[in-house]
Structures are given as structure tokens and as C-alpha cells.
Design a protein around this motif. Sequence first.
Motif, PDB file in Angstrom:
ATOM      1  N   ASN A 364       0.810  -1.212   0.000  1.00 18.36           N
ATOM      2  CA  ASN A 364       0.000   0.000   0.000  1.00 18.36           C
ATOM      3  C   ASN A 364       0.846   1.267   0.000  1.00 18.36           C
ATOM      4  OD1 ASN A 364      -2.774  -1.217   0.255  1.00 18.36           O
ATOM      5  ND2 ASN A 364      -1.836  -2.070   2.100  1.00 18.36           N
ATOM      6  N   THR A 365       1.907   1.228  -0.813  1.00 18.62           N
ATOM      7  CA  THR A 365       2.811   2.390  -0.916  1.00 18.62           C
ATOM      8  C   THR A 365       3.031   2.743  -2.392  1.00 18.62           C
ATOM      9  OG1 THR A 365       4.723   0.886  -0.830  1.00 18.62           O
ATOM     10  CG2 THR A 365       3.996   1.867   1.248  1.00 18.62           C
ATOM     11  N   PRO A 366       2.013   3.253  -3.084  1.00 18.51           N
ATOM     12  CA  PRO A 366       2.147   3.512  -4.526  1.00 18.51           C
ATOM     13  C   PRO A 366       3.136   4.613  -4.879  1.00 18.51           C
ATOM     14  CG  PRO A 366       0.091   4.425  -3.682  1.00 18.51           C
ATOM     15  CD  PRO A 366       0.674   3.587  -2.579  1.00 18.51           C
ATOM     16  N   ILE A 367       3.241   5.630  -4.038  1.00 19.15           N
ATOM     17  CA  ILE A 367       4.158   6.731  -4.344  1.00 19.15           C
ATOM     18  C   ILE A 367       5.600   6.262  -4.227  1.00 19.15           C
ATOM     19  CG2 ILE A 367       4.884   9.064  -3.720  1.00 19.15           C
ATOM     20  CD1 ILE A 367       2.072   9.536  -2.632  1.00 19.15           C
ATOM     21  N   ALA A 368       5.907   5.565  -3.139  1.00 17.52           N
ATOM     22  CA  ALA A 368       7.271   5.046  -2.944  1.00 17.52           C
ATOM     23  C   ALA A 368       7.656   4.098  -4.066  1.00 17.52           C
ATOM     24  CB  ALA A 368       7.375   4.343  -1.591  1.00 17.52           C
ATOM     25  N   CYS A 369       6.711   3.252  -4.486  1.00 13.71           N
ATOM     26  CA  CYS A 369       7.019   2.275  -5.533  1.00 13.71           C
ATOM     27  C   CYS A 369       7.207   2.950  -6.888  1.00 13.71           C
ATOM     28  CB  CYS A 369       5.921   1.226  -5.600  1.00 13.71           C
ATOM     29  SG  CYS A 369       5.867   0.175  -4.138  1.00 13.71           S
ATOM     30  N   THR A 370       6.449   4.006  -7.141  1.00 13.15           N
ATOM     31  CA  THR A 370       6.637   4.764  -8.373  1.00 13.15           C
ATOM     32  C   THR A 370       8.032   5.383  -8.406  1.00 13.15           C
ATOM     33  OG1 THR A 370       4.268   5.275  -8.547  1.00 13.15           O
ATOM     34  CG2 THR A 370       5.801   6.703  -9.749  1.00 13.15           C
ATOM     35  N   ALA A 386       3.956   4.730 -12.893  1.00 18.05           N
ATOM     36  CA  ALA A 386       3.008   5.411 -12.001  1.00 18.05           C
ATOM     37  C   ALA A 386       1.593   4.885 -12.195  1.00 18.05           C
ATOM     38  CB  ALA A 386       3.060   6.919 -12.260  1.00 18.05           C
ATOM     39  N   ILE A 387       1.181   4.705 -13.426  1.00 18.69           N
ATOM     40  CA  ILE A 387      -0.165   4.173 -13.702  1.00 18.69           C
ATOM     41  C   ILE A 387      -0.318   2.779 -13.118  1.00 18.69           C
ATOM     42  CG2 ILE A 387      -1.734   3.400 -15.523  1.00 18.69           C
ATOM     43  CD1 ILE A 387      -0.587   5.651 -17.278  1.00 18.69           C
ATOM     44  N   ALA A 388       0.684   1.931 -13.341  1.00 15.81           N
ATOM     45  CA  ALA A 388       0.618   0.550 -12.847  1.00 15.81           C
ATOM     46  C   ALA A 388       0.579   0.511 -11.318  1.00 15.81           C
ATOM     47  CB  ALA A 388       1.803  -0.245 -13.372  1.00 15.81           C
ATOM     48  N   CYS A 389       1.430   1.302 -10.671  1.00 16.27           N
ATOM     49  CA  CYS A 389       1.515   1.282  -9.201  1.00 16.27           C
ATOM     50  C   CYS A 389       0.235   1.802  -8.555  1.00 16.27           C
ATOM     51  CB  CYS A 389       2.712   2.110  -8.733  1.00 16.27           C
ATOM     52  SG  CYS A 389       4.313   1.344  -9.030  1.00 16.27           S
ATOM     53  N   THR A 390      -0.288   2.903  -9.056  1.00 18.00           N
ATOM     54  CA  THR A 390      -1.492   3.475  -8.449  1.00 18.00           C
ATOM     55  C   THR A 390      -2.710   2.598  -8.706  1.00 18.00           C
ATOM     56  OG1 THR A 390      -1.728   4.888 -10.421  1.00 18.00           O
ATOM     57  CG2 THR A 390      -0.668   5.852  -8.497  1.00 18.00           C
ATOM     58  N   THR A 391      -2.802   2.010  -9.893  1.00 20.21           N
ATOM     59  CA  THR A 391      -3.922   1.119 -10.196  1.00 20.21           C
ATOM     60  C   THR A 391      -3.834  -0.155  -9.359  1.00 20.21           C
ATOM     61  OG1 THR A 391      -3.893   1.954 -12.476  1.00 20.21           O
ATOM     62  CG2 THR A 391      -5.206  -0.004 -12.036  1.00 20.21           C
ATOM     63  N   ALA A 392      -2.628  -0.692  -9.204  1.00 12.85           N
ATOM     64  CA  ALA A 392      -2.446  -1.886  -8.373  1.00 12.85           C
ATOM     65  C   ALA A 392      -2.806  -1.600  -6.923  1.00 12.85           C
ATOM     66  CB  ALA A 392      -0.996  -2.370  -8.473  1.00 12.85           C
ATOM     67  N   TYR A 393      -2.423  -0.433  -6.444  1.00 14.94           N
ATOM     68  CA  TYR A 393      -2.757  -0.019  -5.074  1.00 14.94           C
ATOM     69  C   TYR A 393      -4.271   0.003  -4.883  1.00 14.94           C
ATOM     70  CZ  TYR A 393      -3.778   3.486  -1.443  1.00 14.94           C
ATOM     71  OH  TYR A 393      -4.290   4.158  -0.363  1.00 14.94           O
ATOM     72  N   LEU A 394      -4.983   0.574  -5.838  1.00 17.24           N
ATOM     73  CA  LEU A 394      -6.435   0.678  -5.731  1.00 17.24           C
ATOM     74  C   LEU A 394      -7.102  -0.688  -5.820  1.00 17.24           C
ATOM     75  CD1 LEU A 394      -8.871   2.606  -5.562  1.00 17.24           C
ATOM     76  CD2 LEU A 394      -8.877   2.653  -8.069  1.00 17.24           C
ATOM     77  N   SER A 395      -6.656  -1.514  -6.754  1.00 15.33           N
ATOM     78  CA  SER A 395      -7.328  -2.797  -7.000  1.00 15.33           C
ATOM     79  C   SER A 395      -6.978  -3.869  -5.975  1.00 15.33           C
ATOM     80  CB  SER A 395      -7.000  -3.303  -8.406  1.00 15.33           C
ATOM     81  OG  SER A 395      -5.614  -3.480  -8.578  1.00 15.33           O
ATOM     82  N   SER A 396      -5.964  -3.634  -5.155  1.00 16.28           N
ATOM     83  CA  SER A 396      -5.622  -4.621  -4.118  1.00 16.28           C
ATOM     84  C   SER A 396      -6.552  -4.529  -2.914  1.00 16.28           C
ATOM     85  CB  SER A 396      -4.169  -4.450  -3.659  1.00 16.28           C
ATOM     86  OG  SER A 396      -3.995  -3.215  -2.986  1.00 16.28           O
ATOM     87  N   GLY A 397      -7.352  -3.462  -2.847  1.00 13.68           N
ATOM     88  CA  GLY A 397      -8.300  -3.317  -1.744  1.00 13.68           C
ATOM     89  C   GLY A 397      -7.616  -3.105  -0.409  1.00 13.68           C
ATOM     90  N   HIS A 398      -8.365  -3.310   0.656  1.00  8.71           N
ATOM     91  CA  HIS A 398      -7.805  -3.180   1.999  1.00  8.71           C
ATOM     92  C   HIS A 398      -7.180  -4.496   2.423  1.00  8.71           C
ATOM     93  CE1 HIS A 398     -10.330   0.583   3.231  1.00  8.71           C
ATOM     94  NE2 HIS A 398      -9.383   0.842   2.356  1.00  8.71           N
ATOM     95  N   SER A 399      -6.058  -4.801   1.795  1.00  8.89           N
ATOM     96  CA  SER A 399      -5.273  -5.985   2.138  1.00  8.89           C
ATOM     97  C   SER A 399      -3.812  -5.582   2.080  1.00  8.89           C
ATOM     98  CB  SER A 399      -5.538  -7.125   1.149  1.00  8.89           C
ATOM     99  OG  SER A 399      -5.078  -6.776  -0.153  1.00  8.89           O
ATOM    100  N   GLY A 400      -2.937  -6.421   2.599  1.00 11.67           N
ATOM    101  CA  GLY A 400      -1.518  -6.099   2.571  1.00 11.67           C
ATOM    102  C   GLY A 400      -0.715  -7.041   3.429  1.00 11.67           C
TER     103      GLY A 400
END
Length: 434
Positions: A364-370, A386-400
Motif C-alpha cells: 500500500n505504498t504507490p508513491i514510494a514504488c513509483t 506510475a499508472i501501474a503502481c497506483t492502479t495496483a494499489y487501488l485494486s488490491s483493496g484493503h489488504s496487505g
Amino acid sequence: MSILKKNLHQFKQYHIVLFLLKWIFICLLIGGLTGSASAIFLWALEWATNYREANSLIIWLLPIAGLIIGLSYHYLGKSVVKGNNLLLDEYHHPTKKIPFKMAPLVFLGTILTHLFGGSAGREGTAVQIGGTIADQFTTVFKLTPKERKIIIIAGISAGFSAVFGTPLAGAIFALEVMVIGRLKLDAIIPSFLAAIFANYFCDVWQISHHTHYSITKIIAVTPTTIFWSILAGILFGLVSRLFSKSTHLWSNLFVKTIKYPPLRPVIGGLILAIIVYLIGTTKYIGLGIPTIENAFNVQLNSYDFILKLLFTSFTLGAGFKGGEVTPLFYIGATLGNILVWFIPMPMPLLAGMGFVAVFAGATNTPIACTIMGIELFGIESGIFIAIACTTAYLSSGHSGIYGSQKIGSPKNKFLQGEKGLSLSEIIKHRHRNK
């Protein structure tokens, strides 16, 4: 009145200077110690990997390594067995200083895991070492509770930066990982300072090296390529969610079926050794760096990503030590490698996107991963990453993978009721409602 305002302004500036000097000194200590420890850790990890690959029969001793790890944590490390989640817990609900024994225990446990054939990463170890070292200075410098939170972030930043050679991503990761959807900007200066110092001191030792990756082919940004990037990001996010769920599943299964904790990695190690023997390859154990490198250049097997996911989630669920991030790199890069079958984008680009996007969804760290993707692969691929990381963050839901992460800003309006809860609390809540 103007004189009073002027004096007040000068007083504020004076305190800013003192704040900077104080944290430069503290972060220099954290960075120096964590960077040095990380250099030794990376060297030991490389030695363990090379020795295992040259002596493959050693994998049959994995149950014994599991017994050593299990006994060590059961009798010496009960207070630190939560690993990275302990750092997050101490940030959100401070109770006591992180015991220094966390560092040597996780160091030894990770080296044994890799030496004898477990599938794990290295980020968790470096982060725990950095956080442990940093928290020792809480009493030395008599820090306030708020300052203690800052120094824990600095320790996490230092460990992440040193082990991957990505100081910018390390700094943002530590600021972003504590609360989902929020950046802890009150610690921004110490986080960046600790990351930069740790990376520098790790390199100074010159006893280890970071793996270099490259995306050799970039395409133009168009509505079509943006669409395909979003689709890839969704798939990366779903796989990261699967990884998180799998790790929790195996962990719960071992807890329920084996009551004596030291026996869990023994049984798990025996099962892993048998499976590795039956499949006849060590491709899915350890860090898997060679396979990650190949993902950018040659076509891989369609099942590589799922086997690595299963090996790693089982290894960690059984109680072996190490991180999840490098296996997530493996899973993402090999998944991206096969997406070229139906997504018309270059294989190296898809591999690079998956490399960081699966990591983004699981932590759940899309900015750091970008930022990490840009540091590793260059700015040319930055938009797609950036598109891949932010979309993956959103589609992973509240999990981690970090159960102690709290929800600061829910990912969509349907999850508003989970705001303020930790991921582990959400799992318990969902199970009660079934």
C-alpha cells in the motif's frame, strides 16, 4: 509591535536551525550504523545464496534451520516475533522501546532461511535492523513521544534505502507505510536524511552490490497504451492481494494445526525440501535474482509467478524469516513477462511495471514504488510505472502484508466503514461477519 514580530520570527528560525542540526546528527548515526549493518547483511546473504547453489543437498537441512529459528524466537524473541508489524505497532500505540535483540535474531533467521533453501526476501530484515537501531536512540537523546515516532520512521527509511540502494524510495516508503492513504510529512527531513546517509555508508564498505535492472524499450504515451497500463495494473493489484491472502492463510493454518511454535518451521521446512527435490530446481527459493533479471530479456514460464508466490507465502507462513519485497519483485516481473501474450506492450516495460506494481499493491505504498521504479529504471518509463503502481494499489483493496497498517483514507467510498482500523482488525471483522 513590528519589533516583537521580528524577534518572534528570528526565534522561530533559531528553532528550525536547532531542529535541523539535531536531526542531521541523529540521522547520521542511524544511517552510519544501519548502512554498515546492511552492507554486512547483504554480503552474508550473497555468501549464503552462493553456497546453497553450489551445495544443493544442504536444502535437506532446512527443517533443522527451521528448528533453530523456531526455538530462538520462542525462547528468546517472543517480544519481537511480530517483526515489521512491531515497528508499526510501536508507532501507533507506543508501549516500550524495541528490544535490541530483534536485530541479531532477524539477521540470523534470514541468513539461515536463505542458506538452507527457504523462499524469502531481505527488506523485512533490513527494516527491522534499522528500526531497532534507531529506537535505541530514543532514550539516549531523551526524545519525546512525537520524536520517537519520527525516529522509528527514520530507521525504517534507512534500512529500506540501504538494502535496495534506493534512497528516495526508502524515504517515501517509511513516510507512506505507516498509514494507508496518508503521508507522515512531519518526519520528512529525518526520513530523507537517514535514507541518504544509510545508502552512502552501505556503499562505502564496498563488500556488497545492488542488482541493476533496465527497461530497454519504451513506447509512446497514448490513450491506448494508458488503457493497457491500467489493465496491467489491475492484474498486478489482484496478484498482490492474492499474495497477502496466501501468507495469512498459511500462517493461520500452521498456528491452528501445530500448537508448539518451534515445530512450525520444522514441518514447513521438511515440506519445502521435499517439494524442491520433486520439482528438481532451486528456481523458486531464495531471492530469485537471476529469474528477475531474465524477466526483462527472455520469455519465461507462465507459472513462474504463481509458484514463487506459493513458495514465499508458505515459507513465511511457516515461520521462517526474511522479507517479502524481493519475492514480490520476482512475482511482478515474471507476471509482467507473460502479460505480453495479450497486452501489446514491450516485455521489458511490462516486467518493470510488474516489478514495482505488485509491491505497491501488497504494501500500500504507490508513491514510494513509483519513485523506486524511476530510480531503478529511469524517468523514461515513469508514466507507465506510475499508472501501474497506483492502479495496483487501488485494486488490491484493503489488504496487505503488514497487518498493523492502519486505514487513513479508505481506497473507495464502499470501504469508508473501515477507516481507522488496521488491516488485521479488518480481517477479524470480516471473519466475524461470515
